[in-house]
Structure formats: structure tokens, C-alpha cells
Write an enzyme that holds these catalytic residues in place. Structure first.
Site, PDB file in Angstrom:
ATOM      1  N   GLY A 518       0.834  -1.202   0.000  1.00 43.47           N
ATOM      2  CA  GLY A 518       0.000   0.000   0.000  1.00 43.47           C
ATOM      3  C   GLY A 518       0.860   1.240   0.000  1.00 43.47           C
ATOM      4  O   GLY A 518       2.054   1.169  -0.209  1.00 43.47           O
ATOM      5  N   ASP A 633      -9.036   7.540   0.475  1.00 46.53           N
ATOM      6  CA  ASP A 633      -8.522   6.587  -0.503  1.00 46.53           C
ATOM      7  C   ASP A 633      -9.460   5.385  -0.618  1.00 46.53           C
ATOM      8  O   ASP A 633      -9.022   4.243  -0.549  1.00 46.53           O
ATOM      9  CB  ASP A 633      -7.104   6.154  -0.115  1.00 46.53           C
ATOM     10  CG  ASP A 633      -6.320   5.622  -1.317  1.00 46.53           C
ATOM     11  OD1 ASP A 633      -6.787   5.813  -2.460  1.00 46.53           O
ATOM     12  OD2 ASP A 633      -5.265   5.012  -1.114  1.00 46.53           O
TER      13      ASP A 633
END
Ligand SMILES: *[C@@H]1O[C@H](CO)[C@@H](O)[C@H](O)[C@H]1NC(C)=O
Ligand SMILES: *[C@@H]1O[C@H](CO)[C@@H](O)[C@H](O)[C@H]1NC(C)=O
Ligand SMILES: *[C@@H]1O[C@H](CO)[C@@H](O)[C@H](O)[C@H]1NC(C)=O
Ligand SMILES: *[C@@H]1O[C@H](CO)[C@@H](O)[C@H](O)[C@H]1NC(C)=O
Ligand SMILES: *[C@@H]1O[C@H](CO)[C@@H](O)[C@H](O)[C@H]1NC(C)=O
Ligand SMILES: *[C@@H]1O[C@H](CO)[C@@H](O)[C@H](O)[C@H]1NC(C)=O
Ligand SMILES: *[C@@H]1O[C@H](CO)[C@@H](O)[C@H](O)[C@H]1NC(C)=O
Ligand SMILES: *[C@@H]1O[C@H](CO)[C@@H](O)[C@H](O)[C@H]1NC(C)=O
Ligand SMILES: *[C@@H]1O[C@H](CO)[C@@H](O)[C@H](O)[C@H]1NC(C)=O
Ligand SMILES: *[C@@H]1O[C@H](CO)[C@@H](O)[C@H](O)[C@H]1NC(C)=O
Ligand SMILES: *[C@@H]1O[C@H](CO)[C@@H](O)[C@H](O)[C@H]1NC(C)=O
Ligand SMILES: *[C@@H]1O[C@H](CO)[C@@H](O)[C@H](O)[C@H]1NC(C)=O
Length: 797
Positions: A518, A633
Site C-alpha cells: 500500500g 482513498d
């Protein structure tokens, strides 16, 4: 003279003040180009001279704020950026020629103090006699005021608006955010509770408010009138008076200023400051919400108890339980830590040789027990000693309740009759006969202290869960007890655990199996609890200063959240520069992988449910947890699916923690391409509606099982999912969007909701609450105004 002007100005209505200011009749008008510095002119006075705005001394540096000129010490009523380090003496504050209020602490670092919503420049500023620091524009009057962002105090004439809160200061001399919160709830109740608690209702220690069904149900606010009436208002109608002060504003040659402060001890008090004409001032307490400090939950930290010396004293004293030491003896309220490990005795199954039991009479213990037994006092003590899982037992009225550390909210007064058994060790007894495995090193202890402070709130929030699992753990407990081997069991997964780096290295087999990567680093598969529990371990990269900040943001965001549609944090590791987070393992992986693979693609019915799961998780972040969190996000890759096909939102790393209303321009936060709202891309403006936009994109992807941007399609129209969906919607060809046979009404509903979420204009997008109502079919979906065009922009990067 001074008192006359105070009285006059306090009696002015707001509009009169504006008009007066516009006519430049206030003496304290501060014109563009003025500046302040701790080393030069350090403050701007109100015309009465009773209030000042500027730099005041804090610790070894300076903070920027507003204070009452009391003697011997000033009384700070507002602080800008209260959680930042004090500033050096060469800091400057300037009301610039272009109408901005800018703080400069370093040559290259400028920071706006007032968030001017419409970027309208100020024409002048004023320190009003009410204690309000105000920026005016010639065109539209007040454009910013310190009264709109209260810290721990409201002054006469100021209100705590519906949905807002006051946060206490750390101590009387440190105005950083402390431990307690006063919340003006939307339902019209005002409530005091320790911060960082998951369940406010359970941990609240004082509440008072309206239960009226007013005409404006969401408008009740707490107001302190200039003449000292503390009241709940709805609109400008008094709903309830909490206290009415008896001094008139100007009597006996003195001026009275009222303030209501949530003090650092957690008690809300109404003060009156009396300024005599001879320049002397005195202060008195008019009213306080509570008398005794020990009644304040969290007045003493974890693993300590609060006691009052006499039965009339209101002061509380904090004491550690036996076997515990103060984290910081100078700040006892931080709580206590245990200075021995409880692993050894349990590992060797010889608790009696490693530990002693001490008993203490107490009045009350907070938190919910994990288990309750009906046994004698002696057996209660014995079972506490022999039990590796529970460290303390509370015996009262024939019931023995088992508690796990940390203990919280314990109090003791002269009526104390319940008995608390606590396991402790001198750390010496019998150790000579049993070699103790690696002693606790110095830095580990230090780490632990830090963690204890960090987690003081976090661990507290577990109480709520304890309640949920009390029944099941009791069963587990009994079961294991029979087997005579109570190991770390089911309940463990509910505790936020701290791991050492080596433990996690072992758990992940040397960080072998990478699950994904990530924004912050890679995620590895691992197993804890002797390999019985599979977890995902996220190792944060760039663990320099930046990493630290991210880590703290993540911890702060995650530790307070708990929702079935959010990936759960189980533990963490902070060891020098290494920072890791341990999450529950989501066996089915990310929604992106499932959706785009024909073999694993969830059925329509499951997709509908997954969409609702995501919406609920997001609603929780936006509206239901203590601090509003904008995820920033939301995308398919950040939606994970567990064994039972429940969808959970992951990666709060980017989450920007926002106090209500403080949305705005954010630099350095990057979203993912294709999911970013147009206003974010164009001007960096982030609000909850940015998340709604991203959710809209995700929703369309879930419906159609394809990515928002796809090159391998039959016609150019189909490249952008939003355009294609919109075209199908206009043509009424919904069936084109999904391959399988599905319920047409549900499909239409989902498509329309998705399109509504990705409207360019943020105000046209629904709130997550309404998104859920629309998806569920309980709310009518408005007719769409415009086609979504923003994706065209998003691809130009
Ligand atoms: C502000 O008030 C203080 C006393 O409270 C006084 O000493 C000082 O001169 C005043 N400053 C200005 C600029 O009026
Ligand atoms: C105030 O308290 C905060 C939090 O405890 C601490 O970080 C800060 O250094 C303190 N400030 C001063 C000036 O002591
Ligand atoms: C004023 O401040 C000093 C230093 O912070 C402190 O020692 C003193 O007790 C304070 N006095 C009062 C009356 O609060
Ligand atoms: C203040 O001084 C420090 C060190 O002396 C310097 O780094 C900083 O840039 C200075 N700030 C301003 C606003 O000049
Ligand atoms: C505001 O109005 C005053 C008087 O009308 C004028 O002197 C001043 O220049 C104006 N300020 C700005 C920023 O327009
Ligand atoms: C306050 O009350 C007056 C009538 O007493 C009313 O005209 C006015 O609109 C009210 N103001 C607000 C903000 O509700
Ligand atoms: C709430 O406030 C009212 C009015 O001041 C008071 O009578 C009542 O006792 C208060 N309730 C609590 C729980 O403090
Ligand atoms: C106020 O002060 C003046 C003189 O300073 C005195 O004559 C007068 O009696 C005082 N008024 C009151 C109400 O104390
Ligand atoms: C303030 O009051 C005290 C007594 O209460 C007195 O001794 C002192 O002189 C007064 N100070 C001033 C500035 O009048
Ligand atoms: C508590 O206070 C009452 C009077 O308020 C007194 O009679 C009693 O003896 C006190 N009890 C203790 C234990 O001090
Ligand atoms: C733990 O603290 C107690 C005092 O509270 C002390 O007597 C004991 O020796 C300490 N144990 C260890 C292992 O340091
Ligand atoms: C338990 O208490 C006894 C008596 O106070 C003491 O001798 C012994 O060392 C203690 N044992 C442990 C493990 O602390």
C-alpha cells in the site's frame, strides 16, 4: 471609563458591533500590515484592556492565544494550534497587506491562523471586549472569529454549537489537548466523558440537557450569556437554564467577566472574574457541574485509584495499586504500569510461587468484567492467583468478577466495602530457584511506558467489547478451567496488543509472504497465538520523521474506530525506528481481485450486500465515530473481504483526522487515480464528499464488475465506466451493465445512487447516510442533474 465601554459593547447586538467596527469606531481596530512577536509588541489589547490577543509564555516558548489580563497570572481562554510545540521568540504573527492572518515560526514556514472559507481577504481585525478576536472584510462583515473555534472555554456571549465540543487542557499551565470532552450532542444533551473512549454512553460521568422535542431538533446549543446565564438555546429561545449568576454586569465599581471552562480535572465550571476600578482582579467559582474530582471517570489513569482524604474534601488523590508504579510520579494522572511480567509464572504453571495476592477495599471499579463467579471470598482470591488470564478480581456481595489489566476508574472513599484482589510480584521471591528468562530490558520498559500513555485511552475503549464478549468468554473460561489450562484464548483477539519486533518477525516467518503493498509499505501474512490466529502485518516504510507522523495518524485514527465493516487493528509494534501494525487477516483478499476474476466474482445478491457494507463502514467514519475521519482513498483495493463474505474497509493510513467543520485544503495527501473527486484534483479541497465521490466510483465498479477505466472494450464510449453507465442510464438500457439476470429495480436504484455520488458538484452528492437510505430503497433518489464529466480530467495525469 473602561468598565463603561465593556458594558456598552457587551450590550450591543452583533450587528451593531459589526456596524461600529465598520465605521471604525472601536478603539482596538488592527489595520493591515500590523504584526506581533514575543520579543517585540507581543499582544493586541481589547479596548477595555481586559482581554489580549497575542503570544503568551508556555513552557520554554510561546503560544498564540487570547487571555484575560488577571493577576498574578493571566487566564488563557483560547489557543491557536494548541497541540503544536511552543514557538521560539522570533516567531511573528502578521495581518498581511493582502488580508491574511499568518503565523511565521521559521524563515520558510508560514501558516494561516484563520481558515478563511471563501478566501475573502480581511480589511481589518479587532480584539473585542467580549474576548472575541475577529477579522472583518469591508464587504461582508465578520469573516472569521475565534469564538467559532472554542478550545476549552466559552466566554459570555459565546456558544458551543450543536455537534461541537470543548476539550480540556492538559494542566492549568499547558493548554494542549487534555483528557476530557464536553460534547454538545446533536440530540440536545450535553455530556462529559473521558476522551478516546469508544462508548461515550458507558463512560460518561455527567450529563444534562434538553429532552424537549424542539421545533429545531438539531439546533440546541450551549450558551453563556454576557451576564452569566449558562443555558441551552434553540435558535435564540431558552430551552433550559443550567445556572444563573447573581452579579450584575457592572456593580460596585467593578466589571464582571464570565467564562465557562472544562478544567483539566474534567469538571465544567462557571467562573466570574471581577475587575475592580483600581486594577485589582479576583476570581470566583459560580457553579460547577460536579463537586468531587473522584467522580470524574479517568481523573486517575489506568491501574490506579482515586481517593478523597476526608468525606468533605472534593480533591482526589491518585494511588497506584500494589505492584504498579507511576508512569510519571510528577503527573500521577497518567496512571501506573506494572513492573513485572506475568508470563513466567504462567508458562511454568506455578503462579503461587511467582505471585502474591494483595487485597484492597475500594468503592467502585469501572469497566465490565470478563467473567463473574459465585464463590466465597477466599476462593475469589485463590482463583485470581491461579488464573493466568485475569490479573484482578473484584469481590462484592458474594460475586467474584474477574478483570483484566488495565483496571480503570477505581475509586475509594470512607464507605469502601468491596474488595479488590490484585496479583503482584515483588520480582524477587523464589526467583533464585527458577531461572527467569530474558529480563525486561531497559528500553522495553521505556517502550512500555510510552505505550501505556499512548494507549491510556485506547485500552479503555475495550470495555465496551468486554460487554459483548462477556458471555462467550465466560463459557470459554469455564470450559478451559475444567481442563486446568487456561491459555491465551478467544478473548485475546479483542485486546490491542503490543508486540516486539522479533515476535512479529517470527510470526511472519521473516516477512516472507507478502499479501500486498500500500501507500505506506508492504503487508505480510503471519500467525500469532502459537500459530492459531492468522493475521496481516503491515510494515511501515520510511520510518523516519515522516513515518512517525503517519504512524501516529494511523494509530490515532484506528484506535478509536470499531465497526463491523472496518478492518480491525489487533496490535502493533513500535521499537525504535520499526513500526508495524497487526490487522485481522481477511481471507478472501481485496474486492478488486474478486470482482475482476470470472471465477471468484461474487453473485449479484452478494454484490448488493457488499456495496451496503462499504457504505455502512464509510458512514461510520464520517458520522458515527468520535472524530470524523475522511478516508481519502476509498477504492476497490482498499475493500477487503473476510471468510463470511463481509466487506471491510482497510487502510486508514491516508485518513485525515478532522474535527467537525475543519475540512479544507490539504497538501501532500494523494488519492488514487480514477477515484479522486474533481474538486480535490483541481484545488486540493477535501471534504467528506470526496469520499462519497470515490464510493460512487466503487459502487459502479461493483455493479458492473469492471474497472472505472478499461481499454479492452468494444466501443470508445465504454472506456470510462462513468460515461458508459450514464449513457446506459439515459437510454434506459440498464440490462447492458450486468451480465447476469438481476432484479431490475435494485439495479436501477444502485446505478442512480452511484451516478449521484459522482456528480461534479460536491453539494449535489448525497451524504453517506442518504446513500444507504437510497441503496436500501427507503429514500427516493433525486433526478440526476448533470452527466459526470470529471473522469475526463482525471485521466489527463
Ligand atoms: C495593553 O494593555 C497593557 C495592560 O494590560 C498595557 O500595559 C499596554 O500598554 C497596552 N498596550 C496597548 C498597545 O494599548
Ligand atoms: C503539554 O502537554 C503535552 C502533552 O502532554 C506535551 O506534549 C507538551 O510538551 C506540553 N507542553 C509544555 C509546554 O509543557
Ligand atoms: C502563577 O504561575 C506560576 C508559574 O507558572 C505558578 O507557580 C503560580 O502558582 C501561579 N499562581 C497562581 C495564583 O496560579
Ligand atoms: C528563528 O530562529 C531560528 C534559529 O535561530 C531559525 O531557524 C528560524 O528560521 C527563525 N525564524 C524566523 C521567523 O526568522
Ligand atoms: C475598507 O474600508 C476603509 C474605509 O472605507 C478603507 O479605508 C480601507 O482601505 C478598506 N480596506 C480594504 C482592504 O478595502
Ligand atoms: C430571535 O428571536 C426574534 C424574535 O424574538 C426573531 O425575530 C429572530 O429571527 C430570532 N433569531 C434567530 C437567529 O432565530
Ligand atoms: C440539570 O440541570 C438542572 C438545572 O440546572 C438541575 O436542576 C439538574 O439537577 C441537573 N441534572 C444533573 C444530572 O446534573
Ligand atoms: C464607586 O467608587 C466611587 C469613588 O471611586 C465611590 O464614590 C462610589 O461610592 C463607589 N460606588 C460603589 C457602588 O461602590
Ligand atoms: C489590590 O488589593 C489589595 C488588597 O486586597 C491591596 O493591598 C492592593 O494594594 C491592591 N492593588 C492595587 C493595584 O490597588
Ligand atoms: C463524614 O461527615 C459527617 C458530617 O458531614 C460526619 O458526621 C462523619 O463522621 C464523617 N465520617 C467520616 C468517616 O469521617
Ligand atoms: C516493583 O515495584 C515495587 C514497588 O512498587 C518494588 O517493591 C519491586 O521490587 C518492583 N519489582 C521489580 C521487578 O522491579
Ligand atoms: C509474597 O509475600 C511474601 C510475604 O510478604 C514474600 O516473602 C514473598 O517474597 C512474596 N512473593 C512474591 C513472589 O512476591
Amino acid at each position: 471609563m473602561a468598565s463603561v465601554s465593556v458594558a456598552l459593547i457587551l450590550l450591543f447586538t452583533v450587528s451593531e458591533i459589526i456596524r461600529a467596527a465598520q465605521n471604525h469606531q472601536l478603539k482596538s481596530t488592527i489595520s493591515l500590515g500590523s504584526s506581533l512577536s514575543p520579543s517585540g509588541q507581543h499582544s493586541w489589547n481589547s479596548s477595555s484592556g481586559l482581554f489580549q490577543f497575542g503570544f503568551y509564555k508556555q513552557g520554554s516558548g510561546y503560544s498564540l492565544g487570547i487571555w484575560l489580563v488577571t493577576s498574578p497570572n493571566i487566564t488563557v481562554v483560547w489557543t491557536a494550534n494548541r497541540d503544536e510545540q511552543p514557538m521560539p521568540s522570533n516567531a511573528t504573527l502578521a495581518l498581511t497587506m493582502d488580508g491574511k492572518l499568518i503565523l511565521k515560526t521559521e524563515e520558510s514556514k508560514e501558516k494561516p491562523i484563520a481558515d478563511l472559507v471563501f478566501d475573502e481577504p480581511a480589511s481589518f481585525a479587532s480584539m473585542l471586549d467580549s474576548g472575541n478576536f475577529v477579522l472583518y472584510s469591508n464587504r461582508s462583515g465578520i469573516i472569521w472569529e475565534s469564538f467559532s473555534t472554542p478550545t476549552d472555554t466559552i466566554l459570555g456571549g459565546q456558544s458551543l454549537e450543536n455537534g461541537e465540543h470543548l476539550l480540556s487542557s492538559v494542566t492549568e499551565t499547558n493548554s494542549s489537548t487534555g483528557r476530557f470532552c464536553l460534547n454538545m450532542q446533536e440530540d440536545g444533551n450535553i455530556v462529559l466523558y473521558p476522551r478516546n473512549m469508544l462508548n461515550k454512553a458507558l463512560e460518561a460521568y455527567w450529563a444534562n440537557g434538553t429532552d424537549i422535542q424542539s421545533e429545531y431538533p438539531y439546533s440546541v446549543k450551549l450558551n453563556l450569556s454576557p451576564n452569566g446565564v449558562l443555558q441551552l438555546l434553540s435558535g435564540n429561545k431558552t430551552q433550559k437554564i443550567l445556572f444563573r449568576s447573581s452579579y450584575s454586569l457592572k456593580s460596585m465599581n467593578e466589571t464582571v467577566i464570565y467564562r465557562t471552562t472544562l478544567d483539566s480535572d474534567g469538571i465544567l465550571r462557571l467562573y466570574s472574574h471581577h475587575f475592580k476600578n483600581d486594577g485589582n482582579s479576583t476570581v470566583g467559582i459560580e457553579w460547577s457541574a460536579l463537586e468531587k474530582q473522584c467522580v470524574v471517570k479517568g481523573f486517575c489513569g489506568l491501574n490506579s485509584y482515586c481517593s478523597t482524604s476526608t468525606n468533605i474534601s472534593t480533591k482526589g488523590d491518585c494511588h497506584c495499586f500494589r505492584g504498579f508504579n507511576f508512569i510519571n510520579p510528577k503527573m500521577k494522572f497518567l496512571g501506573c504500569y506494572r513492573n513485572f511480567s506475568d508470563e513466567e509464572g504462567c508458562k511454568r504453571k506455578m503462579p503461587a510461587e511467582f505471585y502474591n495476592i494483595t487485597s484492597l477495599k475500594i468503592t467502585w471499579l469501572g469497566g465490565l468484567p470478563y467473567a463473574k463467579l459465585s464463590v466465597s471470598k477466599k476462593d475469589c482470591s485463590k482463583s485470581c492467583l491461579n488464573d493466568c488470564y485475569f490479573g484482578a478480581a473484584f469481590y462484592s456481595d458474594g460475586a467474584c468478577s474477574k478483570h483484566k489489566f488495565p483496571l480503570m476508574f477505581a475509586t475509594k472513599d470512607q464507605y469502601a466495602s468491596a474488595i479488590l484482589f490484585i496479583k503482584w510480584s515483588s520480582g524477587q521471591a523464589n526467583l533464585s530457584t527458577h531461572r527467569i528468562a530474558p529480563p525486561i530490558g531497559n528500553d522495553k520498559v521505556n517502550d512500555k511506558r510510552k505505550l501505556l500513555t499512548v494507549l491510556a485511552g485506547c485500552l479503555g475503549s475495550i470495555t465496551f467489547l468486554c460487554f459483548l464478549i462477556a458471555i462467550s468468554s465466560l463459557l470459554v473460561y469455564k470450559h478451559r478451567k475444567l481442563q486446568g489450562n487456561l491459555n491465551l484464548g478467544t478473548t485475546q483477539e479483542f485486546i490491542l496488543q503490543s508486540f516486539s519486533y522479533s515476535e512479529l518477525e517470527t510470526a511472519t516467518n521473516g516477512f516472507q509472504e507478502e499479501l500486498g503493498r500500500g501507500h505506506f509499505g508492504a503487508v505480510y501474512k503471519g500467525a500469532i497465538c502459537e500459530g492459531k490466529k492468522i493475521v496481516a502485518v503491515k510494515r511501515l516504510e520510511n520510518p523516519v520523521e515522516e513515518g512517525e507522523r503517519k504512524f501516529q495518524a494511523e494509530m490515532a485514527a484506528v484506535r478509536q474506530t470499531h465497526h463491523k465493516n472496518l478492518v480491525r487493528l489487533l496490535g502493533f509494534c513500535v521499537q525504535s525506528s520499526k513500526k508495524l501494525l497487526v490487522y485481522e487477516f481477511m481471507s478472501k483478499g481485496s474486492l478488486a481481485d474478486l470482482l475482476f476474476n470470472l471465477e471468484t466474482r461474487p453473485l449479484w445478491r452478494d454484490r448488493v450486500r457488499i456495496a451496503l457494507d462499504v457504505a455502512r463502514g464509510l458512514l461510520y467514519l464520517h458520522d458515527e465515530c468520535e472524530v470524523q475521519i475522511i478516508h481519502c482513498d476509498i477504492k476497490l483495493r482498499n475493500i477487503l473481504i473476510d471468510d463470511s463474505w463481509r466487506a471491510k474497509i482497510s487502510d486508514f493510513g491516508l485518513a485525515k483526522l478532522l474535527m467537525p467543520n475543519q475540512t479544507g485544503i490539504v497538501a501532500g495527501v494523494r488519492g488514487s487515480r480514477g477515484y479522486m473527486a474533481p474538486e480535490w484534483q483541481n484545488s486540493g479541497l477535501i471534504t467528506v464528499k470526496s469520499d462519497v465521490y470515490s464510493f460512487g466510483v466503487v459502487l459502479l465498479e461493483i455493479i458492473c464488475c469492471r474497472s472505472n477505466f478499461e481499454v479492452n472494450v468494444s466501443t470508445a464510449d465504454e472506456v470510462l465506466l462513468s460515461t458508459w453507465v450514464y449513457n446506459c442510464f439515459v437510454a434506459g438500457e440498464f440490462n447492458k451493465l450486468v451480465e447476469e439476470e438481476v432484479d431490475k429495480i435494485t439495479l436501477e436504484r444502485m446505478v442512480k445512487t452511484g451516478l449521484l455520488c459522482i456528480q461534479d458538484e460536491p453539494n449535489l452528492r448525497p451524504s453517506m447516510k442518504n446513500v444507504i437510505l437510497m441503496l436500501e430503497g427507503t429514500m427516493e433518489i433525486p433526478i440526476l442533474a448533470f452527466p459526470p464529466l470529471s473522469h475526463v480530467n482525471s485521466l489527463s495525469h
